[in-house]
Design a protein around this motif. Structure first.
Motif, short mmCIF file in Angstrom:
data_model
loop_
_atom_site.label_atom_id
_atom_site.label_comp_id
_atom_site.label_asym_id
_atom_site.label_seq_id
_atom_site.Cartn_x
_atom_site.Cartn_y
_atom_site.Cartn_z
N ASN A 113 0.83 -1.21 0.00
CA ASN A 113 0.00 0.00 0.00
C ASN A 113 0.87 1.26 0.00
N HIS A 119 -3.54 5.03 -5.37
CA HIS A 119 -4.65 5.23 -4.42
C HIS A 119 -4.69 6.65 -3.85
N HIS A 124 -6.53 9.53 -0.16
CA HIS A 124 -6.03 10.76 0.48
C HIS A 124 -6.47 11.97 -0.36
N ASP A 241 -5.27 5.10 5.29
CA ASP A 241 -4.83 3.83 4.70
C ASP A 241 -5.32 2.63 5.51
FE LIG Z 1 -1.89 5.78 1.45
#
Ligand SMILES: [Fe+2]
Lengths: 296, 209
Positions: A113, A119, A124, A241
């Motif tokens: 991750n 992502h 975020h 996360d």
């Molecule tokens: Fe992240």
């Protein structure tokens, strides 16, 4: 679960705690690494780390290092000493450790991750990425044989708020570095001094195969933010996360490529998984011969 | 004069205050407190502000308020010209205070379950997850009864500070692995809160529920 027998997992360094949390005043510090209970005791100028069971500590003291704001140890015999991070020697930098956050996922999932830029806009949003600019530009990725690390270089990403003290968006240059299977770093353009790089590291203490303690440490050139401000920025990012990580299935990391048609964003994941496969690491790895359950 | 909020981004209690401040559109200066891992709340400087060592703390001129439900009630009483967030009719006022107390007592279990699961902090109640499920059941049953009367919120047909006080403990359930599938009315209620003008999220509040 008992201590793992996986040599690739045993013979490397792990964070086992923060000096601030391991004090004579706080009493015996108990923790767990790779399924093995540990006792950490502060002594003059250092720490004694020993395996422990219900009856107390047993066996010889384990190797200890104090570095990068954390206490490190190993249950095996690492081929190399703890990896260097040169920026920690630069005296004008600010270092903030963010404490241990528990995540019900393989530590390898946390590393993957951490490496994934795709992502940013969705997890975020308006901080590390913007939904209007989801593109991951081309970057390079390699396994560096001389140091036995995975590096992704020449990464760039548009970020509305790249760091605690960033004012406005910037195109951020990133370099990612997987120093050991459970310790990962990134170097990114410092918003206040484009010539220098901020360092953010995620040190993972694998408690069990599917349970991790994540220690984030920030090493930045930031004359503006308060210490608390730096910590809170990083904690906010990691907690965003954490929800994603806790809901990934399986909790362990499959080593087969995650997509049949890998995108550019998957390159670092592919290199990371290939490197783990070459090492023969099994701890935190999803067995390939088991069917993969669908997402929960 | 702007309000001052001694705040911690990851605190569910502080989120209650931030949420109402944002919904009411109030000027507020946030003072971040290094609760974890720095334990600034144990230090002398913070204890001078709040001897209980908890966040949030709201400073409104000469008035200092140190518990989240009291902060909500104060913000509504003093800074909500519409008067809707703290109903003044006898039944509405009583019900609102009742649910504020529920948030402070019964839903405490959810906060403890979350902090244990996330940060390894030892809980002060015996079975935080069990306590959380009992509190969720009570809330869900109440919302079912409200829906029979066509009332979408805890107290009436508009949201009150009671809804704000109960919201974080419910919406952060995913952070300690407590699914909301068994509480359908609770889920639709969180979606109504999310849709309020001025709503703000915090890390851990899922995009969809
Ligand atoms: Fe992240």
């Amino acid at each position: 679960m008992a201590k793992t027998t996986d040599r690739a997992a045993l013979d490397t360094w792990y964070v086992v705690g923060r000096p601030e949390d391991i004090t004579a005043a706080a009493g015996t510090y108990r923790t767990r690494l790779l399924g093995q209970d540990l006792e950490v005791r502060p002594v003059d100028g250092g720490y004694i780390v020993r395996e422990a069971d219900a009856g107390g500590p047993s066996g010889d003291p384990l190797p200890v290092r104090i570095a990068y704001g954390h206490v490190w140890s190993t249950l095996g015999t690492p081929a190399r000493d703890l990896f260097p991070i040169d920026e920690f020697a630069e005296t004008d930098r600010r270092v903030a450790t963010c404490g241990a956050v528990r995540v019900r996922a393989s530590g390898l999932r946390l590393v993957e991750n951490f490496l994934d830029m795709a992502h940013f806009p969705f997890v975020h949003t308006d901080i590390l990425g913007a939904e209007e600019q989801p593109e991951v530009p081309k970057y390079d990725c390699e396994i560096r044989r001389d140091v036995d690390e995975v590096w992704a270089t020449n990464c760039t990403f548009w970020q509305p708020q790249a760091a605690a003290h960033a004012e406005g968006g910037q195109m951020t240059d990133y370099t990612y570095r997987v120093a050991t299977p459970f310790n990962v770093l990134l170097y990114k353009t410092c918003p206040s001094d484009q010539a220098r790089m901020d360092v953010i590291a995620l040190f993972i203490q694998p408690v069990e195969e599917d349970l991790s303690l994540a220690y984030a440490v920030v090493n930045v050139v930031d004359p503006v933010s308060t210490h608390t401000g730096i910590i809170h920025f990083q904690q906010m990012i990691f907690l965003q996360d954490r929800i994603i990580l806790e809901n990934q299935r399986p909790r362990l990391l499959p080593l087969s490529p995650r997509a049949e048609t890998p995108t550019r964003a998957d390159m670092s994941s592919i290199a990371f998984r290939r490197w783990l496969k070459e090492k023969g690491l099994r701890y935190g790895v999803f067995e390939k011969n088991e069917p993969i359950p669908s997402a929960a | 004069m702007a309000l001052v909020l001694h705040d911690y981004e990851l605190s569910a209690d502080a989120y209650k205050a931030r949420l109402l401040v944002s919904i009411l559109g109030l000027d507020c200066v946030k003072v971040p407190v290094d609760v974890f891992p720095g334990r600034e709340t144990d230090g002398a400087a913070f204890r001078a502000v709040n001897p209980r060592g908890t966040v949030p703390v709201l400073v409104d001129g000469d008035i200092v308020i140190r518990s989240p439900e009291a902060i909500l009630a104060h913000l509504a009483a003093r800074h909500d010209p519409s008067g809707r967030w703290l109903p003044r009719d006898a039944a509405g006022y009583a019900a609102t205070l009742d649910w504020l107390a529920f948030a402070a007592h019964d839903l405490k279990a959810a906060d403890e379950a979350r902090l244990e699961e996330m940060l390894g902090l030892p809980p002060t109640v015996a079975d935080p997850l069990g306590g959380t499920r009992r509190a969720y059941r009570i809330l869900d049953d109440h919302l079912v009864r409200q829906s029979f009367d066509g009332l979408p919120f805890l107290v009436g047909d508009t949201p009150t500070v009671a809804d704000i006080a109960c919201f974080p403990a419910v919406v952060l359930s995913i952070e300690f692995g407590c699914a909301l599938e068994e509480y359908p009315k609770l889920r639709s209620w969180t979606r109504r809160i999310r849709a309020l003008p001025g709503f703000v999220a915090m890390p851990g509040v899922p995009e969809f529920l």
